[in-house]
Scaffold this motif. Structure first.
Motif, mmCIF file in Angstrom:
data_model
loop_
_atom_site.group_PDB
_atom_site.id
_atom_site.type_symbol
_atom_site.label_atom_id
_atom_site.label_comp_id
_atom_site.label_asym_id
_atom_site.label_seq_id
_atom_site.Cartn_x
_atom_site.Cartn_y
_atom_site.Cartn_z
ATOM 1 N N UNK A 167 0.824 -1.209 0.000
ATOM 2 C CA UNK A 167 0.000 0.000 0.000
ATOM 3 C C UNK A 167 0.858 1.258 0.000
ATOM 4 N N UNK A 168 1.972 1.223 0.748
ATOM 5 C CA UNK A 168 2.816 2.409 0.864
ATOM 6 C C UNK A 168 3.991 2.394 -0.109
ATOM 7 N N UNK A 169 4.057 1.421 -1.006
ATOM 8 C CA UNK A 169 5.095 1.396 -2.024
ATOM 9 C C UNK A 169 6.472 1.018 -1.534
ATOM 10 N N UNK A 170 6.536 0.203 -0.487
ATOM 11 C CA UNK A 170 7.845 -0.261 -0.003
ATOM 12 C C UNK A 170 8.383 -1.361 -0.902
ATOM 13 N N UNK A 171 9.719 -1.430 -0.975
ATOM 14 C CA UNK A 171 10.410 -2.433 -1.771
ATOM 15 C C UNK A 171 11.217 -3.344 -0.855
ATOM 16 N N UNK A 172 11.217 -4.637 -1.137
ATOM 17 C CA UNK A 172 12.001 -5.570 -0.328
ATOM 18 C C UNK A 172 13.485 -5.379 -0.640
ATOM 19 N N UNK A 173 14.258 -4.913 0.348
ATOM 20 C CA UNK A 173 15.664 -4.593 0.117
ATOM 21 C C UNK A 173 16.629 -5.559 0.810
ATOM 22 N N UNK A 174 16.101 -6.389 1.706
ATOM 23 C CA UNK A 174 16.989 -7.325 2.403
ATOM 24 C C UNK A 174 16.146 -8.474 2.930
ATOM 25 N N UNK A 175 16.706 -9.695 2.876
ATOM 26 C CA UNK A 175 16.021 -10.861 3.424
ATOM 27 C C UNK A 175 16.953 -11.606 4.368
ATOM 28 N N UNK A 176 16.399 -11.991 5.487
ATOM 29 C CA UNK A 176 17.116 -12.795 6.465
ATOM 30 C C UNK A 176 16.352 -14.098 6.616
ATOM 31 N N UNK A 177 16.996 -15.209 6.272
ATOM 32 C CA UNK A 177 16.337 -16.501 6.364
ATOM 33 C C UNK A 177 16.491 -17.080 7.763
ATOM 34 N N UNK A 178 15.410 -17.703 8.255
ATOM 35 C CA UNK A 178 15.508 -18.530 9.451
ATOM 36 C C UNK A 178 15.530 -19.972 8.972
ATOM 37 N N UNK A 179 16.620 -20.660 9.251
ATOM 38 C CA UNK A 179 16.786 -22.047 8.855
ATOM 39 C C UNK A 179 16.830 -22.913 10.111
ATOM 40 N N UNK A 180 16.471 -24.178 9.969
ATOM 41 C CA UNK A 180 16.473 -25.056 11.128
ATOM 42 C C UNK A 180 16.603 -26.514 10.753
ATOM 43 N N UNK A 181 16.825 -27.329 11.767
ATOM 44 C CA UNK A 181 16.898 -28.773 11.603
ATOM 45 C C UNK A 181 16.618 -29.434 12.948
ATOM 46 N N UNK A 182 16.246 -30.717 12.895
ATOM 47 C CA UNK A 182 16.043 -31.492 14.115
ATOM 48 C C UNK A 182 17.402 -31.929 14.668
ATOM 49 N N UNK A 183 17.467 -32.029 16.013
ATOM 50 C CA UNK A 183 18.710 -32.454 16.656
ATOM 51 C C UNK A 183 18.563 -33.759 17.430
ATOM 52 N N UNK A 184 17.358 -34.065 17.899
ATOM 53 C CA UNK A 184 17.173 -35.254 18.727
ATOM 54 C C UNK A 184 17.654 -36.502 17.988
ATOM 55 N N UNK A 185 18.628 -37.178 18.572
ATOM 56 C CA UNK A 185 19.153 -38.396 17.984
ATOM 57 C C UNK A 185 19.971 -38.207 16.728
ATOM 58 N N UNK A 186 20.318 -36.965 16.405
ATOM 59 C CA UNK A 186 21.028 -36.688 15.154
ATOM 60 C C UNK A 186 22.467 -37.188 15.215
ATOM 61 N N UNK A 187 22.913 -37.755 14.092
ATOM 62 C CA UNK A 187 24.322 -38.119 13.938
ATOM 63 C C UNK A 187 25.058 -36.909 13.374
#
Length: 338
Positions: A167-187
């Protein structure tokens, strides 16, 4: 007491009543507690925190008595607060603006939240309009192109935030990804450290200067992390989640710091790769991967069922490393500019 830099009465949408918007440099303790309650309610409703850790630290801090008559919480140089209240006094919306870099010509950076009870009533619209006015940017986009003098974070890139930005004409100038994985029992592979390098825990009161030095070298390009000071590091040492046992430092035979992996454990038990930084002179030695694995094994061994991290979306090499370590993208924080 914090003082109002500007204030006005507004007729707001479906509320059918008048609300009060104030812009001020500081908040008192009662107001700060109300803001925290609003942020908590928004996070519960959306499944993602509406503001980042930087704002939380600002809200908990105050300037010293040499800079003000009495310590007022959330009265911190470089912070401005926008507060919207319904006519009954309830806190309906809040925005924080970081003005620390304004004198150097850097963009103003804002984050905002609307209480779930007051959504779909134009509160977010009024907050964004107030932020644009403070940044001296026309509410309506012009044809001359924007300089991104104002940047607003959208955590989780929620649909309502996207609509407001459009609505206000903003542009996406930066992206920060949240990444993850399971740890329980992980090798997890055994970390392979360069010859002569060992990993030890952080020593409070001793390691701060070296940590800040290496952090600056590792993140000289990063708009937030690279500027961390010893004072800011010590402030984080006072937070409930801080644990030096999970702050892993890689040192050489002379105990000179080469890199670190700062882990974090959230209240729900999830772990976080909070910061991994290495001295650029060690690049190519495999130290970054070894430190990441050491931290993941630590979080697994203390019982964290899963782990998350944040990474710049355009940092291809880092994203590739994390994918090879089993991480997948969960969601996105975006910085929207005008």
């Amino acid at each position: 007491m914090g003082h109002a830099g500007n204030q006005r009465w507004l007729n707001i949408g479906n509320l059918g009543r008048v609300v009060h918007l104030t812009w001020r440099n500081g908040l008192d303790e009662t107001e700060t507690a109300e803001v925290f309650d609003l942020l908590t309610a928004a996070e519960r409703a959306d499944g993602v925190a509406p503001v980042g850790e930087h704002v939380i630290l600002r809200l908990r801090s105050h300037r010293g008595v040499s800079e003000q008559i009495e310590p007022v919480q959330a009265d911190v140089a470089g912070s401005e607060h926008f507060v919207i209240r319904a006519d009954g006094g309830e806190l309906a919306g809040y925005a924080h603006m970081d003005t620390e870099g304004e004198s150097r010509g850097e963009p103003l950076v804002a984050e905002l939240a609307v209480h779930p009870r007051f959504r779909e009533n134009g509160i977010g619209t009024q907050l964004v309009a107030a932020l644009l006015e403070r940044a001296e940017i026309p509410v309506e986009p012009d044809d001359e192109g924007d300089s991104y003098r104002l940047r607003i974070w959208s955590h989780g890139l929620l649909a309502a935030a996207v609509r407001l930005a459009d609505r206000f004409g903003f542009t996406r100038v930066r992206e920060l990804w949240r990444m993850g994985r399971e740890l329980s029992g992980a090798e997890l592979d055994e970390p392979v450290l360069p010859e002569g390098v060992t990993v030890r825990g952080f020593r409070v009161g001793e390691d701060e200067p070296e940590l800040v030095r290496v952090n600056h070298l590792a993140f000289s390009w990063h708009p937030e992390q690279g500027g961390m000071t010893e004072a800011e590091l010590r402030e984080k040492e006072g937070l409930d989640w801080f644990d030096p046992a999970g702050f892993l430092l890689a040192v050489d035979d002379a105990d000179r710091l080469l890199g670190f992996h700062w882990t974090k454990i959230h209240p729900d038990g999830s772990g976080e790769v909070y910061v991994v930084g290495v001295d650029p002179n060690t690049q190519g030695s495999g130290l970054g991967r070894a430190l990441t694995l050491a931290g993941l094994r630590y979080l697994r061994d203390v019982g964290c069922p899963r782990v998350l991290l944040y990474v710049e979306a355009d940092n291809g090499p880092a994203v590739s490393v994390y994918r090879r370590l089993g991480f997948e993208r969960w969601d996105v924080d975006a910085q929207l500019g005008r």
